[in-house]
Write a protein that holds these residues in place. Structure first.
Motif, mmCIF file in Angstrom:
data_model
loop_
_atom_site.group_PDB
_atom_site.id
_atom_site.type_symbol
_atom_site.label_atom_id
_atom_site.label_comp_id
_atom_site.label_asym_id
_atom_site.label_seq_id
_atom_site.Cartn_x
_atom_site.Cartn_y
_atom_site.Cartn_z
ATOM 1 N N ALA A 47 0.838 -1.188 0.000
ATOM 2 C CA ALA A 47 0.000 0.000 0.000
ATOM 3 C C ALA A 47 0.874 1.240 0.000
ATOM 4 O O ALA A 47 1.583 1.518 0.967
ATOM 5 N N PRO A 48 0.882 2.031 -1.080
ATOM 6 C CA PRO A 48 1.728 3.219 -1.128
ATOM 7 C C PRO A 48 1.180 4.343 -0.278
ATOM 8 O O PRO A 48 -0.006 4.620 -0.261
ATOM 9 N N VAL A 49 2.080 4.983 0.456
ATOM 10 C CA VAL A 49 1.721 6.153 1.243
ATOM 11 C C VAL A 49 2.655 7.280 0.833
ATOM 12 O O VAL A 49 3.877 7.148 0.929
ATOM 13 N N VAL A 50 2.113 8.393 0.348
ATOM 14 C CA VAL A 50 2.930 9.503 -0.122
ATOM 15 C C VAL A 50 3.054 10.540 0.979
ATOM 16 O O VAL A 50 2.058 10.966 1.547
ATOM 17 N N GLN A 51 4.315 10.927 1.303
ATOM 18 C CA GLN A 51 4.556 11.911 2.337
ATOM 19 C C GLN A 51 5.478 12.998 1.807
ATOM 20 O O GLN A 51 6.374 12.734 1.015
ATOM 21 N N ALA A 52 5.259 14.201 2.245
ATOM 22 C CA ALA A 52 6.172 15.290 1.921
ATOM 23 C C ALA A 52 7.280 15.301 2.968
ATOM 24 O O ALA A 52 7.023 15.359 4.154
ATOM 25 N N TYR A 53 8.537 15.215 2.499
ATOM 26 C CA TYR A 53 9.630 15.119 3.465
ATOM 27 C C TYR A 53 10.933 15.498 2.788
ATOM 28 O O TYR A 53 11.668 14.650 2.302
ATOM 29 N N GLY A 54 11.244 16.775 2.716
ATOM 30 C CA GLY A 54 12.529 17.220 2.211
ATOM 31 C C GLY A 54 12.868 16.680 0.842
ATOM 32 O O GLY A 54 12.015 16.470 0.005
ATOM 33 N N GLN A 55 14.172 16.483 0.608
ATOM 34 C CA GLN A 55 14.664 15.965 -0.669
ATOM 35 C C GLN A 55 14.957 14.477 -0.533
ATOM 36 O O GLN A 55 16.109 14.058 -0.565
ATOM 37 N N ASN A 56 13.933 13.672 -0.378
ATOM 38 C CA ASN A 56 14.094 12.242 -0.171
ATOM 39 C C ASN A 56 13.359 11.467 -1.239
ATOM 40 O O ASN A 56 12.350 11.929 -1.783
ATOM 41 N N GLY A 88 24.355 20.316 1.799
ATOM 42 C CA GLY A 88 25.762 20.574 1.506
ATOM 43 C C GLY A 88 26.358 19.630 0.487
ATOM 44 O O GLY A 88 27.567 19.386 0.504
ATOM 45 N N GLY A 89 25.543 19.081 -0.396
ATOM 46 C CA GLY A 89 26.031 18.129 -1.390
ATOM 47 C C GLY A 89 26.193 16.723 -0.872
ATOM 48 O O GLY A 89 26.711 15.850 -1.582
ATOM 49 N N ALA A 149 28.903 15.185 -3.392
ATOM 50 C CA ALA A 149 28.934 15.630 -4.778
ATOM 51 C C ALA A 149 30.350 15.837 -5.297
ATOM 52 O O ALA A 149 30.610 15.693 -6.491
ATOM 53 N N ARG A 150 31.296 16.170 -4.437
ATOM 54 C CA ARG A 150 32.682 16.401 -4.859
ATOM 55 C C ARG A 150 33.586 15.197 -4.654
ATOM 56 O O ARG A 150 34.492 14.948 -5.449
#
Length: 400
Positions: free
Chosen positions: A19-28, A80-81, A117-118
């Motif tokens: 069962a999918p549950v969609v949540q708003a949570y930053g960049q995840n 911070g990457g 990222a670096r």
């Protein structure tokens, strides 16, 4: 940003519900993905064991074009990457629904780590070595030739005959076309005598890749100490390749191996709708009885995209083996210089963005002092007295 979470639960008796549950949570993000690959295969001269009687074989196959799998891939932005990353990937048979890779729940990959990222990424778990990461994509088997098109016995591990447990892995970011990587797989044992200790079934590898325009190249090195100690009744059942080195129909792993080293390199160039590739690998297996086997593999491949949805290819593979410390290897090589020739033919047609049809034919011949041919994954080497083997496959592959 939104992410989708898939909680597992039992519904109405024993039915497993997602069962999918969609949540708003930053960049995840957490992504569910997979491949279902099934088809019909035919091969001749197949024996269940080395030196056995061979025969024709028809079978419903799974994962010959691409290993059937489902997985979860997750990323969490730490700012911070930096990011936390993980992959859990299960391998299964579409033919009968069973789990592969020794019955492991996540036998293909299972790792967690951090990325920058670096600086690149550091991950911990069950992972691919650098030879697989940087060289195997150039092989025809990984492109369109199917698992049947792997080099004889997959002694160079370019078709993932084994993965590395207990591993710490570093992958750099790509800089001016270059990417670097390294891996260390712990044995999990304390130092000691009687064949056990720090190096008993450990592994390490290094590799590099380069891509610029239509040209790409890669190279890698892999070393595994005492890999057979992870077999049933071995001295280390929790080592770097524990449980993966058992191959009753693999002609080179049928004897206890004390050390395996692989060096490999590959390159490809794309011109127009065609692509040409060249791969070299050298594998050295030192056996517990102090004999050894070395093999050079040279592959040249060429593919054409005849239409946007249709690609076809051909490859030629020459494998040159050398036996040292013995006159031969029982049922594998009758002299110190076995050789194998192999031709791969394959085609792939996409009928949608996620579904394709594929077909392949592989021919392999044992020459010189080679006693048996052994096309990968057909179920066994040629029977006693057999000098060649043919395998064909027609399959359908769906991705999600």
């Amino acid at each position: 940003m939104k992410r989708t979470i898939w909680p597992l639960g039992l519904a109405a008796g024993t039915t497993l519900a997602l069962a999918p549950v969609v949540q708003a949570y930053g960049q995840n993000s957490v992504t569910l993905y997979g491949v279902i690959d099934a088809g019909i295969g035919y091969s001749n001269n197949v024996a269940p064991t080395l030196g056995g009687v061979g025969g024709h074989k028809f079978q419903l196959t799974s994962g010959v074009g691409s290993g059937s799998r489902f997985g979860l891939r997750g990323t969490e932005d730490l700012g911070g990457g930096n990011a936390a990353i993980f992959v859990l990937e299960n391998g299964f048979s579409a033919a009968n629904g069973t789990m592969l890779q020794g019955g492991r729940l996540f036998g293909r990959q299972a790792y967690v780590g951090l990325s920058n990222a670096r600086l690149g990424s550091v991950t911990f778990g069950r992972q691919y070595d650098s030879v697989v990461d940087f060289v195997s994509p150039f092989t025809s088997a990984k492109q369109w030739g199917t698992q049947y098109g792997a080099h004889v016995g997959d002694a160079d591990n370019l078709y993932n005959a084994f993965r590395i447990n207990n591993s710490l892995k570093y992958t750099s970011r790509t800089w001016r076309g270059f990417t670097l990587g390294a891996l260390y797989g712990f044995s999990g044992q304390a130092a000691g005598g009687s064949g056990t200790g720090f190096a008993n079934d450990r592994a390490w590898s290094v590799g590099a890749g380069y891509r610029m325009g239509g040209f790409s190249a890669g190279a890698g090195y892999l070393l595994v100490n005492n890999p057979s100690s992870g077999n049933t009744n071995g001295t280390n059942l929790n080592g770097a390749v524990a449980g993966d080195y058992i191959g009753a129909t693999n002609i080179f792993y049928a004897r206890p191996v004390a050390r395996q080293a692989v060096v490999a390199a590959g390159a490809a160039y794309q011109f127009g709708q065609a692509s040409a590739g060249l791969i070299y690998s050298h594998s050295k297996l030192d056996y517990a009885d102090r004999s050894s086997f070395g093999i050079h593999n040279i592959e040249a491949n060429l593919s054409w995209r005849l239409q946007p949805a249709l690609v076809t290819g051909i490859a030629a593979i020459y494998s040159d083996g050398f036996v040292d410390g013995a006159r031969g290897i029982a049922n594998v090589a009758t002299t110190t210089h076995p050789r194998w020739l192999q031709i791969n033919l394959g085609t792939d047609y996409s009928i949608s963005k996620r579904v394709d049809l594929y077909a392949a034919v592989v021919w392999q011949k044992a020459e010189g002092g080679a006693a048996a041919a052994a096309i990968d994954a057909v179920g066994g080497p040629t029977g006693a007295g057999g000098r060649f083997q043919i395998a064909s496959q027609f399959g359908v592959r769906a991705k999600f």
